[in-house]
Design a protein around this motif. Structure first.
Motif, PDB file in Angstrom:
ATOM      1  N   ILE A 178       0.861  -1.182   0.000  1.00  0.00           N
ATOM      2  CA  ILE A 178       0.000   0.000   0.000  1.00  0.00           C
ATOM      3  C   ILE A 178       0.895   1.229   0.000  1.00  0.00           C
ATOM      4  O   ILE A 178       1.752   1.391   0.879  1.00  0.00           O
ATOM      5  N   VAL A 179       0.699   2.083  -0.998  1.00  0.00           N
ATOM      6  CA  VAL A 179       1.577   3.240  -1.143  1.00  0.00           C
ATOM      7  C   VAL A 179       0.919   4.482  -0.570  1.00  0.00           C
ATOM      8  O   VAL A 179      -0.311   4.572  -0.487  1.00  0.00           O
ATOM      9  N   ARG A 180       1.727   5.430  -0.199  1.00  0.00           N
ATOM     10  CA  ARG A 180       1.235   6.720   0.253  1.00  0.00           C
ATOM     11  C   ARG A 180       0.800   7.526  -0.962  1.00  0.00           C
ATOM     12  O   ARG A 180       1.490   7.544  -1.983  1.00  0.00           O
ATOM     13  N   ALA A 181      -0.343   8.213  -0.835  1.00  0.00           N
ATOM     14  CA  ALA A 181      -0.898   8.931  -1.989  1.00  0.00           C
ATOM     15  C   ALA A 181      -1.218  10.374  -1.633  1.00  0.00           C
ATOM     16  O   ALA A 181      -1.628  10.682  -0.507  1.00  0.00           O
ATOM     17  N   VAL A 182      -1.039  11.241  -2.619  1.00  0.00           N
ATOM     18  CA  VAL A 182      -1.461  12.637  -2.518  1.00  0.00           C
ATOM     19  C   VAL A 182      -2.726  12.763  -3.351  1.00  0.00           C
ATOM     20  O   VAL A 182      -2.754  12.402  -4.527  1.00  0.00           O
ATOM     21  N   MET A 183      -3.799  13.248  -2.748  1.00  0.00           N
ATOM     22  CA  MET A 183      -5.102  13.300  -3.402  1.00  0.00           C
ATOM     23  C   MET A 183      -5.543  14.737  -3.616  1.00  0.00           C
ATOM     24  O   MET A 183      -5.150  15.647  -2.869  1.00  0.00           O
ATOM     25  N   ARG A 184      -6.373  14.915  -4.635  1.00  0.00           N
ATOM     26  CA  ARG A 184      -7.004  16.214  -4.830  1.00  0.00           C
ATOM     27  C   ARG A 184      -8.397  16.172  -4.223  1.00  0.00           C
ATOM     28  O   ARG A 184      -9.260  15.417  -4.673  1.00  0.00           O
ATOM     29  N   GLY A 185      -8.629  16.952  -3.186  1.00  0.00           N
ATOM     30  CA  GLY A 185      -9.933  17.031  -2.550  1.00  0.00           C
ATOM     31  C   GLY A 185     -10.297  15.774  -1.788  1.00  0.00           C
ATOM     32  O   GLY A 185      -9.455  14.921  -1.487  1.00  0.00           O
ATOM     33  N   ALA A 186     -11.596  15.632  -1.477  1.00  0.00           N
ATOM     34  CA  ALA A 186     -12.088  14.490  -0.697  1.00  0.00           C
ATOM     35  C   ALA A 186     -12.356  13.308  -1.617  1.00  0.00           C
ATOM     36  O   ALA A 186     -12.408  13.421  -2.830  1.00  0.00           O
ATOM     37  N   ILE A 203      -2.932  -0.705  -7.916  1.00  0.00           N
ATOM     38  CA  ILE A 203      -2.068  -0.062  -6.923  1.00  0.00           C
ATOM     39  C   ILE A 203      -2.944   0.400  -5.769  1.00  0.00           C
ATOM     40  O   ILE A 203      -3.755   1.320  -5.918  1.00  0.00           O
ATOM     41  N   ALA A 204      -2.815  -0.253  -4.632  1.00  0.00           N
ATOM     42  CA  ALA A 204      -3.559   0.159  -3.432  1.00  0.00           C
ATOM     43  C   ALA A 204      -2.833   1.335  -2.785  1.00  0.00           C
ATOM     44  O   ALA A 204      -1.600   1.365  -2.738  1.00  0.00           O
ATOM     45  N   PHE A 205      -3.606   2.292  -2.299  1.00  0.00           N
ATOM     46  CA  PHE A 205      -2.958   3.452  -1.680  1.00  0.00           C
ATOM     47  C   PHE A 205      -3.678   3.870  -0.409  1.00  0.00           C
ATOM     48  O   PHE A 205      -4.844   3.517  -0.180  1.00  0.00           O
ATOM     49  N   GLU A 206      -2.965   4.645   0.371  1.00  0.00           N
ATOM     50  CA  GLU A 206      -3.517   5.278   1.575  1.00  0.00           C
ATOM     51  C   GLU A 206      -3.281   6.777   1.456  1.00  0.00           C
ATOM     52  O   GLU A 206      -2.129   7.219   1.377  1.00  0.00           O
ATOM     53  N   PRO A 207      -4.359   7.591   1.410  1.00  0.00           N
ATOM     54  CA  PRO A 207      -4.167   9.043   1.304  1.00  0.00           C
ATOM     55  C   PRO A 207      -3.466   9.598   2.549  1.00  0.00           C
ATOM     56  O   PRO A 207      -3.903   9.345   3.668  1.00  0.00           O
ATOM     57  N   ILE A 208      -2.393  10.320   2.324  1.00  0.00           N
ATOM     58  CA  ILE A 208      -1.694  10.954   3.451  1.00  0.00           C
ATOM     59  C   ILE A 208      -1.708  12.466   3.345  1.00  0.00           C
ATOM     60  O   ILE A 208      -1.344  13.166   4.286  1.00  0.00           O
ATOM     61  N   LEU A 209      -2.137  12.963   2.185  1.00  0.00           N
ATOM     62  CA  LEU A 209      -2.154  14.406   1.970  1.00  0.00           C
ATOM     63  C   LEU A 209      -3.259  14.729   0.967  1.00  0.00           C
ATOM     64  O   LEU A 209      -3.359  14.081  -0.078  1.00  0.00           O
ATOM     65  N   ARG A 210      -4.100  15.713   1.290  1.00  0.00           N
ATOM     66  CA  ARG A 210      -5.179  16.132   0.388  1.00  0.00           C
ATOM     67  C   ARG A 210      -5.009  17.625   0.095  1.00  0.00           C
ATOM     68  O   ARG A 210      -4.890  18.433   1.017  1.00  0.00           O
ATOM     69  N   LEU A 211      -5.015  17.969  -1.194  1.00  0.00           N
ATOM     70  CA  LEU A 211      -4.816  19.343  -1.623  1.00  0.00           C
ATOM     71  C   LEU A 211      -5.909  19.714  -2.628  1.00  0.00           C
ATOM     72  O   LEU A 211      -6.480  18.843  -3.284  1.00  0.00           O
ATOM     73  N   SER A 212      -6.179  20.995  -2.773  1.00  0.00           N
ATOM     74  CA  SER A 212      -7.327  21.423  -3.576  1.00  0.00           C
ATOM     75  C   SER A 212      -7.012  21.649  -5.049  1.00  0.00           C
ATOM     76  O   SER A 212      -7.927  21.764  -5.857  1.00  0.00           O
ATOM     77  N   SER A 213      -5.736  21.699  -5.413  1.00  0.00           N
ATOM     78  CA  SER A 213      -5.370  22.030  -6.783  1.00  0.00           C
ATOM     79  C   SER A 213      -4.439  20.974  -7.367  1.00  0.00           C
ATOM     80  O   SER A 213      -3.529  20.497  -6.684  1.00  0.00           O
TER      81      SER A 213
END
Length: 296
Positions: A178-186, A203-213
């Protein structure tokens, strides 16, 4: 039907009140009010709800305004073209475009258009919401995967695809981890299905950071904090330079950018000119073409 009364009704509806319409057109407020009342009586319909200092279109009034605004604008455009001998397009052109496309491409597109058509006063605003073209006075909108709207017509002029990428410093220890992921929004789920070299993998991931852009997401991925799914056009240069590693294309339909405008038999010369400009800028409408445009 009295065409002058119809034009006065459209003027009042466009400006949102008799006083504003009077000041904008230099016409007496009483004349505008009388013309609108006469139109309501002729149609046996109430077009405005009047109360206090404000007026509001009724449902019937809004339906009439959407039709008359388009038709009267078309007549004005046709008259302007005839008066100019059918020559160079001119006048004001208002466009609404989504944030990311505006940030990465619209400035240059608008500048090249302005140089080509110096008699058009181009105004581009950035908005990801679904604007009301008629009420807010836009001639053209650019939208990502728009919903079906019976009052608008248009075409897709660009398509982009999502790709999963990460910094070379961000190492996947095992294929199934499971990889760390950067996501846009919720939202966004918990995994990507990607295609690479003709095969599919998950690719399974775990969101660790959420950004709006998306640009913020790209910058975070460059810094090595995790992987992300991003538009290919936005990171193609980073992939080519080795700043990001391409893990695969997300197994989803491409994202489509559409131009939309009110249904009319005749488009204004200004809108037609801008549509032609987009077609010439992106003749194939691919993500590679947009990426090349951004790096040119």
């Amino acid at each position: 039907m009295d065409l002058l009364a119809l034009a006065d009704f459209t003027l009042v509806a466009k400006h949102g009140g008799f006083g504003k319409a009077s000041r904008a057109a230099g016409r007496p407020k009483a004349t505008l009010s009388r013309r609108v009342t006469e139109l309501e009586e002729a149609l046996s319909l109430r077009l405005f709800e009047r109360g206090g200092r404000t007026i509001k279109l009724t449902e019937e009034g809004r339906a009439l305004f959407e039709r008359t605004y388009a038709l009267l604008s078309e007549l004005d455009d046709t008259a302007a073209v005839i008066a100019s001998g059918g020559g160079t397009p001119r006048g004001r052109l208002r466009i609404s475009a989504p944030l990311l496309f505006s940030q990465i491409a619209m400035g240059r597109i608008a500048a090249e258009f302005a140089l080509r058509y110096p008699e058009i006063q181009l105004e581009v605003t950035t908005d990801d919401r679904e604007v009301d073209m008629i009420e807010e006075g836009y001639d053209l909108v650019i939208r990502v995967n728009p919903k079906t709207n019976e009052g608008l017509v248009g075409r897709a002029f660009l398509r982009d695809r999502l790709v999963v990428a990460a910094s070379p410093r961000f190492v996947r220890l095992n294929e199934g981890e499971i990889v760390r992921a950067v996501m846009r929004g919720a939202g966004g789920g918990n995994g990507w299905t990607v295609i690479k070299d003709g095969g599919r993998s998950h690719i399974a991931f775990e969101p660790i950071l959420r950004l709006s852009s998306p640009i913020m997401v790209r910058d975070a991925v460059r810094a090595g904090v995790g992987a992300a799914a991003l538009p290919y056009s936005l990171i193609s240069q980073d992939i080519a330079a080795g700043h990001l590693i391409h893990w695969g294309d997300v197994d989803l339909p491409p994202t489509a950018l559409w131009t939309l405008y009110p249904t009319r038999r005749l488009l204004s010369a200004r809108v037609s000119a801008f549509l032609d400009h987009l077609r010439q800028t992106f003749p194939q409408g691919t993500s590679e073409e947009l990426a090349a445009f951004m790096t040119a």
